[in-house]
Design an enzyme around this catalytic site. Structure first.
Site, short mmCIF file in Angstrom:
data_model
loop_
_atom_site.label_atom_id
_atom_site.label_comp_id
_atom_site.label_asym_id
_atom_site.label_seq_id
_atom_site.Cartn_x
_atom_site.Cartn_y
_atom_site.Cartn_z
CD GLU A 29 4.64 -10.04 -16.24
OE1 GLU A 29 4.72 -10.28 -15.56
OE2 GLU A 29 5.37 -10.53 -17.16
CB CYS B 150 -2.71 -7.71 -9.63
SG CYS B 150 -1.79 -6.88 -9.37
CB CYS C 289 5.32 2.47 -14.39
SG CYS C 289 4.76 2.94 -13.50
CB CYS D 221 8.24 3.25 -7.21
SG CYS D 221 6.71 3.90 -7.42
CB CYS E 84 8.26 -1.12 -8.43
SG CYS E 84 7.07 -1.57 -9.84
CB CYS F 296 4.04 -6.72 -4.49
SG CYS F 296 1.92 -7.13 -3.99
S1 SF4 Z 1 5.11 0.80 -7.99
FE1 SF4 Z 1 5.64 0.16 -10.12
S2 SF4 Z 1 4.10 0.67 -11.57
FE2 SF4 Z 1 3.51 1.37 -9.58
S3 SF4 Z 1 3.82 3.35 -10.33
FE3 SF4 Z 1 5.42 3.07 -8.99
S4 SF4 Z 1 7.01 2.32 -10.80
FE4 SF4 Z 1 4.67 2.46 -11.69
#
Ligand code: SF4
Length: 341
Positions: free
Chosen positions: A93, A106, A113, A117, A120, A335
């Site tokens: 995306e 973006c 990933c 985090c 996220c 975000c």
């Molecule tokens: S914010 Fe999300 S996409 Fe970015 S590094 Fe952390 S887990 Fe990965």
């Protein structure tokens, strides 16, 4: 899309070799680059200043586009989310954010990933794979096609799905095409790459000098940061700040620190004072991003007055700080929410 490599994955040197292997002079590669990055061509047939023979030969071994647009979803706030198909069936995306007279795209650097985090949604799904340079670049090309010639992109931020510095080679190749004289010709000032703090690659990124640096910081405390961002265990905050201090900056350039505000976790006035002290000797600005809640999230959005107080503490300590309200929340484009459609 037939499963052939996209010609957008080739470096300029590889493209010259591909053209020469078709029996054509190397300068034809520059014509192809112009069609790819400026002309937004989607097929070899559109490259009308190439011979028919060359177009046919290239078409036997390469696709032009690396992505296909699956769908576009428009937010009530004007943001537009583009969902793209990769050749292997996975999806990525990108989000177009029109604001303050700018049109910022973006862009994703990985499919999924690995860094998990806590704030996220992308990180919850794990890493599927790195994107190729062509797949990174095609997010920009296909968005530009959708926008049309009167609505050019002004800025690119690599803050979508993935950690760009964990896919450094493809990101570097893509940045060369975005900024190159025979590429899209955009200034590095209009491009920002955001990292969660992969210290071992920050030096390479700084030496490349093709984009501004943003760092997802999220706490001035090493232990709290490790709880929010597991990547901090191997890239501890003191070492990350040292890497930021070493990062080469041009005149008037600043590092952007992103700070996702989590209710009761990192949003106290004492956190703001510690944050101000932490970045005091670094030319920087801080983007405060109130957390976007999603189903199953372990964090909550802090109240607006606490966000305001936090910002005022930073301003009183001469730290430039803005509250960034995420755009596109109604289309899961805010975000930390990509990959959650
Ligand atoms: S914010 Fe999300 S996409 Fe970015 S590094 Fe952390 S887990 Fe990965």
């Amino acid at each position: 899309m037939e499963n052939m490599e996209s010609i957008k994955n080739l470096t300029p040197e590889d493209l010259r070799e591909a053209v020469k292997s078709c029996g054509e002079p190397a300068f034809r590669a520059k014509q192809i680059e112009r069609w790819l990055w400026r002309g937004l061509a989607g097929s070899f047939d559109e490259m009308t200043d190439l011979s028919k023979g060359l177009r046919e030969k290239l078409g036997q071994t390469h696709n032009v586009d690396a992505l296909t647009l699956d769908k576009e979803i428009k937010s009530s706030d004007g943001s537009r989310k583009f969902i793209f198909n990769l050749y292997d069936g996975a999806k990525i995306e990108s989000v177009l954010i029109p604001a303050d007279g700018l049109r910022t795209l973006c862009v994703s650097s990985q499919c999924g990933c690995a860094l998990a985090c806590g704030f996220c949604l992308t990180g919850r799904r794990g890493l599927i794979r790195n994107l190729t340079a062509g797949e990174i670049l095609d997010q920009i090309i296909l968005a530009r096609r959708a926008l049309g010639p009167d609505d050019a992109l002004t800025n690119i931020v690599m803050m979508g799905m993935g950690e760009p510095l964990m896919n450094f080679d493809s990101v570097a190749q893509a940045l060369k095409a975005i900024t190159g004289e025979f590429g899209m010709g955009m200034s590095y000032r209009r491009i920002t790459v955001s990292t969660s703090g992969i210290i071992r690659k920050m030096g390479d990124f700084g030496r490349l000098g093709l984009a501004k640096l943003a760092v997802s910081l999220n706490s001035p405390d090493n232990e709290i940061r490790s709880q929010i961002m597991p990547v901090n265990k191997k890239n501890p905050l003191p070492d990350l700040m040292a890497a930021c201090r070493r990062h080469p900056l041009r005149p008037r350039e600043r590092i952007t620190f992103e700070y996702v505000m989590l209710d009761g976790v990192n949003d106290a006035e004492s956190d703001a004072r510690a944050l101000a002290a932490l970045v005091a000797d670094i030319p920087c600005k801080i983007n405060l991003i109130p957390f976007n809640e999603f189903p199953g999230a372990k964090y909550k959005t802090p109240p607006a007055d606490r966000v305001d107080k936090f910002r005022r503490v930073l301003l009183n300590n001469n730290i430039d700080a803005l509250v960034r309200q995420s755009r596109g929340a109604d289309i899961s484009a805010a975000c930390g929410c990509l990959g959650g459609e």
